[in-house]
Design a protein around this motif. Structure first.
Motif, PDB file in Angstrom:
ATOM      1  N   PRO A 154       0.820  -1.215   0.000  1.00  0.00           N
ATOM      2  CA  PRO A 154       0.000   0.000   0.000  1.00  0.00           C
ATOM      3  C   PRO A 154       0.854   1.264   0.000  1.00  0.00           C
ATOM      4  O   PRO A 154       2.003   1.262   0.462  1.00  0.00           O
ATOM      5  CB  PRO A 154      -0.802  -0.128   1.304  1.00  0.00           C
ATOM      6  N   ALA A 155       0.287   2.337  -0.497  1.00  0.00           N
ATOM      7  CA  ALA A 155       0.980   3.628  -0.516  1.00  0.00           C
ATOM      8  C   ALA A 155       1.169   4.143   0.907  1.00  0.00           C
ATOM      9  O   ALA A 155       0.332   3.900   1.784  1.00  0.00           O
ATOM     10  CB  ALA A 155       0.193   4.627  -1.342  1.00  0.00           C
ATOM     11  N   PRO A 156       2.252   4.858   1.177  1.00  0.00           N
ATOM     12  CA  PRO A 156       2.478   5.394   2.525  1.00  0.00           C
ATOM     13  C   PRO A 156       1.526   6.549   2.824  1.00  0.00           C
ATOM     14  O   PRO A 156       0.958   7.160   1.916  1.00  0.00           O
ATOM     15  CB  PRO A 156       3.929   5.871   2.460  1.00  0.00           C
ATOM     16  N   ALA A 157       1.367   6.844   4.103  1.00  0.00           N
ATOM     17  CA  ALA A 157       0.529   7.976   4.513  1.00  0.00           C
ATOM     18  C   ALA A 157       1.154   9.280   4.042  1.00  0.00           C
ATOM     19  O   ALA A 157       2.381   9.439   4.016  1.00  0.00           O
ATOM     20  CB  ALA A 157       0.374   7.979   6.026  1.00  0.00           C
ATOM     21  N   ALA A 158       0.297  10.245   3.687  1.00  0.00           N
ATOM     22  CA  ALA A 158       0.783  11.519   3.160  1.00  0.00           C
ATOM     23  C   ALA A 158       0.935  12.584   4.234  1.00  0.00           C
ATOM     24  O   ALA A 158       1.742  13.517   4.077  1.00  0.00           O
ATOM     25  CB  ALA A 158      -0.165  12.016   2.070  1.00  0.00           C
ATOM     26  N   TRP A 159       0.196  12.485   5.332  1.00  0.00           N
ATOM     27  CA  TRP A 159       0.162  13.588   6.306  1.00  0.00           C
ATOM     28  C   TRP A 159       1.510  13.911   6.941  1.00  0.00           C
ATOM     29  O   TRP A 159       1.781  15.088   7.217  1.00  0.00           O
ATOM     30  CB  TRP A 159      -0.890  13.312   7.393  1.00  0.00           C
ATOM     31  N   ALA A 162       3.244  16.492   4.897  1.00  0.00           N
ATOM     32  CA  ALA A 162       2.589  17.802   4.935  1.00  0.00           C
ATOM     33  C   ALA A 162       2.964  18.549   6.209  1.00  0.00           C
ATOM     34  O   ALA A 162       3.180  19.765   6.198  1.00  0.00           O
ATOM     35  CB  ALA A 162       1.075  17.628   4.843  1.00  0.00           C
ATOM     36  N   VAL A 163       3.092  17.818   7.313  1.00  0.00           N
ATOM     37  CA  VAL A 163       3.459  18.436   8.591  1.00  0.00           C
ATOM     38  C   VAL A 163       4.858  19.028   8.528  1.00  0.00           C
ATOM     39  O   VAL A 163       5.149  20.053   9.162  1.00  0.00           O
ATOM     40  CB  VAL A 163       3.350  17.403   9.726  1.00  0.00           C
ATOM     41  N   VAL A 164       5.734  18.415   7.751  1.00  0.00           N
ATOM     42  CA  VAL A 164       7.109  18.917   7.612  1.00  0.00           C
ATOM     43  C   VAL A 164       7.110  20.369   7.143  1.00  0.00           C
ATOM     44  O   VAL A 164       8.011  21.153   7.491  1.00  0.00           O
ATOM     45  CB  VAL A 164       7.901  18.025   6.631  1.00  0.00           C
ATOM     46  N   GLY A 165       6.109  20.758   6.381  1.00  0.00           N
ATOM     47  CA  GLY A 165       6.095  22.104   5.817  1.00  0.00           C
ATOM     48  C   GLY A 165       5.704  23.204   6.783  1.00  0.00           C
ATOM     49  O   GLY A 165       5.930  24.387   6.488  1.00  0.00           O
ATOM     50  N   VAL A 166       5.153  22.857   7.952  1.00  0.00           N
ATOM     51  CA  VAL A 166       4.658  23.880   8.879  1.00  0.00           C
ATOM     52  C   VAL A 166       5.736  24.889   9.267  1.00  0.00           C
ATOM     53  O   VAL A 166       5.518  26.107   9.157  1.00  0.00           O
ATOM     54  CB  VAL A 166       4.027  23.225  10.122  1.00  0.00           C
ATOM     55  N   PRO A 167       6.922  24.477   9.725  1.00  0.00           N
ATOM     56  CA  PRO A 167       7.921  25.483  10.108  1.00  0.00           C
ATOM     57  C   PRO A 167       8.405  26.336   8.947  1.00  0.00           C
ATOM     58  O   PRO A 167       8.717  27.520   9.122  1.00  0.00           O
ATOM     59  CB  PRO A 167       9.060  24.647  10.699  1.00  0.00           C
ATOM     60  N   ALA A 283      10.789  15.910   1.187  1.00  0.00           N
ATOM     61  CA  ALA A 283       9.786  16.824   1.734  1.00  0.00           C
ATOM     62  C   ALA A 283      10.426  18.118   2.214  1.00  0.00           C
ATOM     63  O   ALA A 283       9.900  19.216   1.963  1.00  0.00           O
ATOM     64  CB  ALA A 283       9.034  16.141   2.878  1.00  0.00           C
ATOM     65  N   VAL A 284      11.553  18.011   2.918  1.00  0.00           N
ATOM     66  CA  VAL A 284      12.266  19.207   3.367  1.00  0.00           C
ATOM     67  C   VAL A 284      12.675  20.054   2.178  1.00  0.00           C
ATOM     68  O   VAL A 284      12.548  21.288   2.188  1.00  0.00           O
ATOM     69  CB  VAL A 284      13.485  18.804   4.207  1.00  0.00           C
ATOM     70  N   MET A 285      13.163  19.412   1.112  1.00  0.00           N
ATOM     71  CA  MET A 285      13.580  20.139  -0.078  1.00  0.00           C
ATOM     72  C   MET A 285      12.417  20.895  -0.708  1.00  0.00           C
ATOM     73  O   MET A 285      12.543  22.067  -1.063  1.00  0.00           O
ATOM     74  CB  MET A 285      14.186  19.176  -1.102  1.00  0.00           C
ATOM     75  N   ILE A 286      11.266  20.252  -0.822  1.00  0.00           N
ATOM     76  CA  ILE A 286      10.116  20.884  -1.459  1.00  0.00           C
ATOM     77  C   ILE A 286       9.612  22.066  -0.646  1.00  0.00           C
ATOM     78  O   ILE A 286       9.366  23.161  -1.192  1.00  0.00           O
ATOM     79  CB  ILE A 286       8.997  19.846  -1.675  1.00  0.00           C
ATOM     80  N   TRP A 287       9.470  21.882   0.660  1.00  0.00           N
ATOM     81  CA  TRP A 287       8.954  22.969   1.491  1.00  0.00           C
ATOM     82  C   TRP A 287       9.951  24.120   1.606  1.00  0.00           C
ATOM     83  O   TRP A 287       9.567  25.294   1.547  1.00  0.00           O
ATOM     84  CB  TRP A 287       8.579  22.436   2.872  1.00  0.00           C
TER      85      TRP A 287
END
Length: 305
Positions: A154-159, A162-167, A283-287
């Protein structure tokens, strides 16, 4: 005079950005086999006949087969017909066999080894998560088979990503509200550094993976080269252009991130880094890239006013 100098710096920087934008598609698409970054299937080999060496390529589920010294292996196709033969000295493809063209059989001279895409190992039916596969062989004149299992994960959870982007969102909003040139420069420098580090880590992780293709090596080298150009401007450029440099690095990071989106939608990441580490780095790179682009766009808009 300061405003004039800033406008000149902006024009030079925009020119560099345009050149990078034009070069990026050519470098990334010059090779057909750019490599898969993530997959949903895990294929394993559970039985290998004596005298045979075999592997599954996880990126596209291709099979590779070679023979140990003193052994000869004939591969049997979908109709039971021989479509390739390999021993420790040579490999032959029977081009008249119907399976040869359908399976895209090719020979790797180092070995030698026969590599092909077998329809008997090409996915599972809907709502099926486990299956078995088998390829009939003739080894030294005796019937045998290469077999294994196939699992859809199964695909991994996405949330979490998304949380990584908060800071990063909070930091960019605070910097844009304060509009302090000094803090904007410091923020841009920090974000640019994060983008560069994550771009290099991502390129190395996917480029040095055992499943990486030549196209992925070129892609990774291009990403690192562009990052180095951005770092040069970020470090050696004028203070007023550093925010723009961070914005350009952010555009690079977003482009790299867009090409790696399957990492978040597929279970198995084909990177030298562990799956979680590869996703976190991406994720860090994108945010960080999005925040850097926001700062760069704000400064650019202010210059044009």
């Amino acid at each position: 005079m300061a405003a004039l100098g800033l406008r000149r710096s902006v024009r030079r920087f925009v020119l560099v950005g345009v050149v990078m934008a034009l070069a990026w598609p050519a470098a990334a698409s010059a090779h057909i086999r750019t490599g898969t970054v993530a997959v949903s299937y895990r294929a394993t080999i559970t039985h290998v006949p004596r005298g045979v060496v075999a592997r599954v390529y996880p990126g596209d589920l291709a099979l590779g087969l070679s023979a140990l010294p003193g052994h000869r292996v004939t591969l049997l196709g979908y109709l039971g017909e021989p479509f390739a033969r390999v021993d420790s000295h040579d490999a032959t493809i029977f081009k008249s066999a119907p399976t040869s063209a359908a399976a895209a059989v090719r020979i790797q001279k180092s070995g030698p080894r026969v590599v092909w895409h077998d329809a008997r190992l090409r996915g599972l039916r809907a709502r099926t998560t486990h299956g078995k596969w088998a390829v009939p062989l003739v080894v030294d004149g005796h019937r045998a088979r290469l077999s294994g299992t196939l699992v859809r994960l199964p695909a991994p959870a996405a949330w979490p990503w998304a949380v990584v982007g908060v800071p990063f969102v909070a930091a960019a909003a605070l910097l844009l509200l304060r509009r302090s040139p000094r803090y904007l420069e410091l923020g841009a420098f920090a974000l640019g550094g994060i983008v560069v580090a994550s771009v290099v880590a991502t390129a190395a992780g996917f480029g040095f993976d055992a499943n990486a293709s030549e196209g992925r090596w070129v892609e990774g080298a291009t990403e690192v080269l562009f990052a180095a150009v951005g770092v040069a401007v970020l470090v050696r450029g004028r203070p007023e252009t550093r925010v723009l440099a961070a914005g350009a690095l952010g555009l690079l990071g977003l482009a790299v991130g867009a090409s790696k989106i399957p990492v978040f939608t597929h279970a198995i990441v084909l990177s030298l880094l562990p799956g979680t580490a590869a996703r976190l780095t991406l994720a860090v790179m994108i945010w960080a890239s999005a925040a850097a682009v926001a700062l760069g766009a704000a400064v650019f808009a202010a210059v044009l006013e």
